[in-house]
Design a protein around this motif. Structure first.
Motif, PDB file in Angstrom:
ATOM      1  N   PRO A  15       0.835  -1.217   0.000  1.00 52.24           N
ATOM      2  CA  PRO A  15       0.000   0.000   0.000  1.00 52.24           C
ATOM      3  C   PRO A  15       0.867   1.265   0.000  1.00 52.24           C
ATOM      4  N   PRO A  16       0.276   2.438  -0.270  1.00 48.96           N
ATOM      5  CA  PRO A  16       1.050   3.677  -0.265  1.00 48.96           C
ATOM      6  C   PRO A  16       1.809   3.857   1.054  1.00 48.96           C
ATOM      7  N   GLU A  17       3.034   4.329   0.943  1.00 47.13           N
ATOM      8  CA  GLU A  17       3.916   4.438   2.102  1.00 47.13           C
ATOM      9  C   GLU A  17       4.232   5.909   2.367  1.00 47.13           C
ATOM     10  N   THR A  18       4.310   6.268   3.635  1.00 38.67           N
ATOM     11  CA  THR A  18       4.674   7.638   4.013  1.00 38.67           C
ATOM     12  C   THR A  18       6.139   7.680   4.431  1.00 38.67           C
ATOM     13  N   HIS A  19       6.855   8.655   3.893  1.00 35.73           N
ATOM     14  CA  HIS A  19       8.251   8.878   4.263  1.00 35.73           C
ATOM     15  C   HIS A  19       8.340  10.190   5.037  1.00 35.73           C
ATOM     16  N   TYR A  20       9.001  10.151   6.174  1.00 30.12           N
ATOM     17  CA  TYR A  20       9.131  11.343   7.005  1.00 30.12           C
ATOM     18  C   TYR A  20      10.523  11.955   6.837  1.00 30.12           C
ATOM     19  N   HIS A  21      10.543  13.254   6.525  1.00 25.70           N
ATOM     20  CA  HIS A  21      11.777  14.006   6.307  1.00 25.70           C
ATOM     21  C   HIS A  21      11.899  15.122   7.337  1.00 25.70           C
ATOM     22  N   LEU A  22      13.120  15.434   7.741  1.00 17.14           N
ATOM     23  CA  LEU A  22      13.363  16.729   8.366  1.00 17.14           C
ATOM     24  C   LEU A  22      13.212  17.776   7.268  1.00 17.14           C
ATOM     25  N   PRO A  23      12.536  18.892   7.529  1.00 15.93           N
ATOM     26  CA  PRO A  23      12.247  19.844   6.449  1.00 15.93           C
ATOM     27  C   PRO A  23      13.481  20.282   5.659  1.00 15.93           C
ATOM     28  N   TYR A  24      14.588  20.547   6.347  1.00 14.06           N
ATOM     29  CA  TYR A  24      15.740  21.073   5.614  1.00 14.06           C
ATOM     30  C   TYR A  24      16.291  20.046   4.629  1.00 14.06           C
ATOM     31  N   LEU A  25      16.134  18.762   4.924  1.00 14.95           N
ATOM     32  CA  LEU A  25      16.620  17.733   4.007  1.00 14.95           C
ATOM     33  C   LEU A  25      15.643  17.499   2.860  1.00 14.95           C
ATOM     34  N   PHE A  26      14.353  17.586   3.145  1.00 11.55           N
ATOM     35  CA  PHE A  26      13.365  17.452   2.065  1.00 11.55           C
ATOM     36  C   PHE A  26      13.565  18.552   1.031  1.00 11.55           C
ATOM     37  N   TYR A  27      13.645  19.790   1.498  1.00 10.86           N
ATOM     38  CA  TYR A  27      13.767  20.899   0.555  1.00 10.86           C
ATOM     39  C   TYR A  27      15.137  20.934  -0.114  1.00 10.86           C
ATOM     40  N   ALA A  28      16.169  20.405   0.540  1.00  7.05           N
ATOM     41  CA  ALA A  28      17.484  20.344  -0.091  1.00  7.05           C
ATOM     42  C   ALA A  28      17.433  19.445  -1.324  1.00  7.05           C
ATOM     43  N   GLU A  29      16.908  18.229  -1.173  1.00  8.48           N
ATOM     44  CA  GLU A  29      16.845  17.329  -2.323  1.00  8.48           C
ATOM     45  C   GLU A  29      15.888  17.855  -3.391  1.00  8.48           C
ATOM     46  N   GLN A  30      14.803  18.472  -2.957  1.00  9.16           N
ATOM     47  CA  GLN A  30      13.849  19.046  -3.913  1.00  9.16           C
ATOM     48  C   GLN A  30      14.498  20.165  -4.733  1.00  9.16           C
ATOM     49  N   HIS A  31      15.230  21.064  -4.048  1.00  7.29           N
ATOM     50  CA  HIS A  31      15.899  22.171  -4.750  1.00  7.29           C
ATOM     51  C   HIS A  31      16.970  21.645  -5.704  1.00  7.29           C
ATOM     52  N   ILE A  32      17.728  20.641  -5.279  1.00  5.20           N
ATOM     53  CA  ILE A  32      18.762  20.079  -6.153  1.00  5.20           C
ATOM     54  C   ILE A  32      18.128  19.570  -7.442  1.00  5.20           C
ATOM     55  N   ALA A  33      17.053  18.807  -7.313  1.00  7.85           N
ATOM     56  CA  ALA A  33      16.393  18.239  -8.494  1.00  7.85           C
ATOM     57  C   ALA A  33      15.889  19.338  -9.427  1.00  7.85           C
ATOM     58  N   ARG A  34      15.221  20.321  -8.859  1.00 14.23           N
ATOM     59  CA  ARG A  34      14.648  21.389  -9.699  1.00 14.23           C
ATOM     60  C   ARG A  34      15.735  22.193 -10.401  1.00 14.23           C
ATOM     61  N   LEU A  35      16.788  22.545  -9.670  1.00 18.79           N
ATOM     62  CA  LEU A  35      17.829  23.399 -10.241  1.00 18.79           C
ATOM     63  C   LEU A  35      18.693  22.642 -11.244  1.00 18.79           C
ATOM     64  N   LEU A  36      18.965  21.370 -10.985  1.00 17.46           N
ATOM     65  CA  LEU A  36      19.734  20.594 -11.958  1.00 17.46           C
ATOM     66  C   LEU A  36      18.954  20.397 -13.251  1.00 17.46           C
ATOM     67  N   ARG A  37      17.663  20.095 -13.133  1.00 19.23           N
ATOM     68  CA  ARG A  37      16.865  19.941 -14.354  1.00 19.23           C
ATOM     69  C   ARG A  37      16.792  21.250 -15.122  1.00 19.23           C
ATOM     70  N   GLY A  38      16.810  22.358 -14.405  1.00 20.67           N
ATOM     71  CA  GLY A  38      16.839  23.657 -15.073  1.00 20.67           C
ATOM     72  C   GLY A  38      18.095  23.845 -15.902  1.00 20.67           C
ATOM     73  N   LEU A  39      19.217  23.327 -15.416  1.00 18.76           N
ATOM     74  CA  LEU A  39      20.462  23.416 -16.184  1.00 18.76           C
ATOM     75  C   LEU A  39      20.429  22.488 -17.399  1.00 18.76           C
ATOM     76  N   CYS A  40      19.737  21.350 -17.264  1.00 20.86           N
ATOM     77  CA  CYS A  40      19.699  20.372 -18.349  1.00 20.86           C
ATOM     78  C   CYS A  40      18.946  20.867 -19.574  1.00 20.86           C
ATOM     79  N   VAL A  41      17.898  21.625 -19.374  1.00 22.03           N
ATOM     80  CA  VAL A  41      17.029  21.976 -20.506  1.00 22.03           C
ATOM     81  C   VAL A  41      17.554  23.165 -21.295  1.00 22.03           C
ATOM     82  N   ARG A  42      18.674  23.740 -20.857  1.00 24.34           N
ATOM     83  CA  ARG A  42      19.222  24.880 -21.597  1.00 24.34           C
ATOM     84  C   ARG A  42      20.703  24.651 -21.919  1.00 24.34           C
ATOM     85  N   PRO A  43      21.039  23.581 -22.690  1.00 23.17           N
ATOM     86  CA  PRO A  43      22.439  23.346 -23.024  1.00 23.17           C
ATOM     87  C   PRO A  43      22.983  24.431 -23.947  1.00 23.17           C
TER      88      PRO A  43
END
Length: 739
Positions: A287-315
């Motif tokens: 069944p669906p699973e819940t993952h618990y994050h400390l906020p600073y770590l959740f937003y760190a990985e989220q920001h990394i993903a968003r910003l890296l993908r931003g670099l990818c789409v504009r070679p």
């Protein structure tokens, strides 16, 4: 009241009165202490064991307890209760004052004060400290310093008594007082769990002990809330960025001794609703699973993903033609490159985000140097950085361009508790190249990407098969695993590296193959040896011989500056702590010209090699930085460490940030290279042995590596790719960011 070792028994209570000669050992968490006491009715100092508040040599004690006989250490006095007494003699008063108890009074000043005031010394300091100005050599400024220190010491003593009355170690009383000031005790009473959040070194268990004494119920919401956040912080220290709900609940139950899982789940949900935690539902699992994050770590990985993908789409492809033409000339006249290396250099020109990875001897450094030269020709402003000071220094040497640690590049501001360079104040550069990228943790990577200018590009260079970062995350591995970021893999081992047994064995280990073990025979010279030792005692004996005699004699290495001992563990008889005590006694033994001080059970001596254990942005020294102790001032209570020509001062209460570094854990050695390494391997380290730990340890050696221990331990390490798979979601977040 004297002892009679042959007739004493544990059941016979005894009282001792005496003066503390020295502290042999202190456990800073529990307060368990081993000390030598000059008892009033004993000719020789006796060994005392027990649980004590902070003690200094010269302290006069009244002890109640029992005589015992230890099978190894002999007769000891086990103290069950103690009371600190005023020193009874002038010599005792002098030693008490000069022991480091009061900032501004060291052995010399204590001698002057006692010579002037005699038996009235302590009374005068207690009631009219200004009279110290009557002592020759003590001016008004020193008197003011002593007065402030004495008042602070009295306040700290109040905190000590409070902690002691609640059955916990008193070693952190000074830090608690500095953190909370006059409200220290009130703050602890209102919420003892605040200690675990605010005071480095105080854990949940210490705070929980106080809470229990104060009457907190076993399932009190404050207790369960603190346990949830503590468990996630502990997980972060193990490298995890989140915990699945089931694992979080199980670990909190075990920590608190609670049978009611629903209570823990309810509190975790409340914390998420209050934004104290982030609850991420993984719908794909059944069944669906819940993952618990400390906020600073959740937003760190989220920001990394968003910003890296931003670099990818504009070679950027407009530079490829110029880069191609330059590369032909570069290869022809300056530095031959393999096809893999050429492709990596061209990709660096055309892509705004690129990863270059490869093992030892595969030309990462040569490729990086070529990229730096290309960026110069293309008139791109480039910043070079690495996660640690030693890695940055090495990067500067190989690239011919100044490199900085990422913390210095981003300019951390201690006053604001954040980096100066961020999305509102980006770096003034066109490109950032980061070496040793396997050491990047999630928060630091997020901070770097936020500081990258809108037109900027990022090149990450590292060996993905090394251990992941000390901090939370496995950034480099997750970026590569995501499949959405351009990656250049260097796999060709160059001819000049093929003759190195270190490099051959590194590639064997990476492939899960047993390394070639060359035992020293006094005739054959190589760069990688194996010295067999079956027992911890045998390892200790052989280690001293290798470090102090064999390697220096055969290769000319300095035992302290050039040779680094590495071990998988920190604790245990073959852990870094025990090995450091052993090596300190051999490589930097006691000497009248080398002052020493004992703090929190650690003996620091001028000449010791030490390591910074935590990031300290105020001093600009960071976790893993190595230095040498160059002075110890008992008057001012200052210990000074030389970090490559930069002198950094530590107050007595801050020395818990330091540890000896004759031996380091393999994790602490990441990002560093040493002329020679000795790698201690024994089955005792089974819980942490892994293939990438062994690989990381071996590749720290530039000139010579020695495996010391058992072949069985090497086999155990090879069977496990990682000691424990980290809970991260960056790879998934990178894939989702492009959807």
């Amino acid at each position: 009241m004297g002892r009679s070792p042959m007739s004493c028994r544990l059941t016979v209570p005894t009282q001792l009165i005496g003066v503390v000669e020295r502290i042999a050992y202190t456990n800073r968490e529990t307060g368990y202490t081993v000390l030598r006491l000059q008892a009033s009715d004993e000719r020789e100092p006796v060994t005392v064991i027990g649980y004590f508040q902070v003690l200094s040599p010269g302290t006069r004690l009244r002890l109640n307890g029992f005589w015992t006989t230890h099978p190894t250490h002999g007769v000891q006095f086990k103290a069950t209760h103690h009371e600190c007494l005023q020193p009874a003699t002038l010599a005792g008063i002098e030693k008490y004052l000069g022991s480091g108890l009061i900032k501004g009074i060291g052995p010399v000043t204590a001698r002057r004060i006692v010579a002037h005031f005699k038996e009235a010394t302590l009374h005068i300091i207690e009631t009219d400290v200004r009279r110290l100005s009557e002592v020759p050599g003590i001016g008004d400024k020193r008197v003011a310093l002593i007065a402030r220190a004495w008042e602070a010491q009295r306040a700290v003593n109040d905190v000590m008594l409070f902690l002691h009355s609640h059955g916990v170690s008193t070693h952190y009383a000074t830090k608690i007082y500095r953190q909370y000031g006059a409200r220290a005790i009130q703050t602890i009473v209102e919420n003892p769990y605040q200690l675990a959040r605010d005071i480095y070194g105080i854990g949940f268990k210490t705070a929980d002990t106080i809470a229990t004494h104060l009457g907190f119920a076993p399932d009190a919401e404050a207790r369960v809330r603190a346990a949830c956040t503590h468990t996630l912080h502990e997980a972060a220290e193990q490298g995890h960025c989140f915990l699945p709900a089931a694992k979080l609940v199980t670990e909190v139950q075990a920590l608190l001794g609670l049978s009611d899982a629903s209570r823990v789940r309810a509190v975790a949900s409340t914390l998420a609703a209050e934004n104290e935690l982030v609850a991420r539902v993984v719908a794909e699992s059944e069944p669906p699973e819940t993952h618990y994050h400390l906020p600073y770590l959740f937003y760190a990985e989220q920001h990394i993903a968003r910003l890296l993908r931003g670099l990818c789409v504009r070679p950027q492809t407009d530079l490829e033609g110029r880069a191609n033409r330059w590369l032909e000339t570069y290869v022809a006249y300056k530095q031959p490159l393999s096809d893999e290396q050429r492709q990596a250099v061209l990709a660096a020109a055309s892509q705004r985000i690129l990863v270059i990875t490869g093992g030892p001897g595969c030309g990462k450094t040569t490729t990086l140097r070529a990229v730096v030269d290309l960026f110069r020709v293309l008139r791109l402003r480039v910043e070079l950085a690495a996660p640690t000071g030693r890695a940055a220094q090495r990067l500067s040497e190989v690239a011919g361009v100044e490199a900085r640690t990422l913390h210095r590049l981003l300019a951390y501001d201690p006053g604001r508790g954040r980096f100066t360079h961020d999305s509102d104040n980006p770096l003034d550069t066109d490109a950032v190249i980061v070496d040793e990228a396997s050491m990047l943790d999630a928060p630091l990577t997020a901070a770097l990407l936020k500081a990258l200018p809108a037109h900027g590009r990022l090149l990450l260079v590292g060996d993905v098969d090394q251990l992941p970062s000390v901090g939370p995350g496995r950034v480099l591995a997750d970026i590569i695993a995501s499949g959405v970021i351009p990656v250049c893999r260097l796999t060709q081992v160059f001819r000049q590296a093929e003759g190195s047994l270190i490099i051959q064995n590194a590639h064997h280990i990476r492939a899960g193959q047993f390394p070639k073990l060359m035992q020293p025979d006094g005739k054959t010279t190589t760069d990688c040896y194996f010295v067999a030792a079956e027992t911890p005692q045998d390892i200790h004996r052989r280690l001293v011989n290798i470090v102090a005699r064999s390697l220096p004699k055969r290769f000319g290495y300095d035992p302290i500056d050039d040779i680094q001992v590495l071990t998988p563990m920190n604790r245990g008889e073959l852990g870094a702590v025990a090995l450091n005590q052993h090596l300190q006694a051999t490589l930097n033994p006691p000497h009248p010209a080398r002052p020493e001080v004992e703090r929190l059970g650690r003996l620091f001596r001028v000449g010791d090699k030490v390591v910074q254990r935590v990031n300290n942005y105020t001093r600009e020294v960071f976790n893993g930085d190595l230095g040498r102790i160059v002075s110890i001032d008992r008057e001012e209570q200052i210990l000074t460490v030389d970090y490559g020509g930069r002198l950094v001062n530590y107050d007595w209460a801050e020395t818990n940030e330091l540890a000896q570094a004759f031996a380091l854990s393999v994790h602490k050695s990441q990002g560093s290279e040493y002329p020679a390494v000795v790698i201690v391997l024994h089955p005792q380290a089974f819980p942490v042995l892994s293939r990438n730990l062994l690989y990381t340890a071996l590749t720290r050696a530039k000139g010579t590596a020695v495996f010391l221990g058992t072949a069985r331990a090497i086999g155990l390490a090879l069977r496990r790719r990682e000691a424990e798979q980290r809970h991260t979601w960056l790879a998934t977040a990178l894939r989702e960011a492009g959807v």
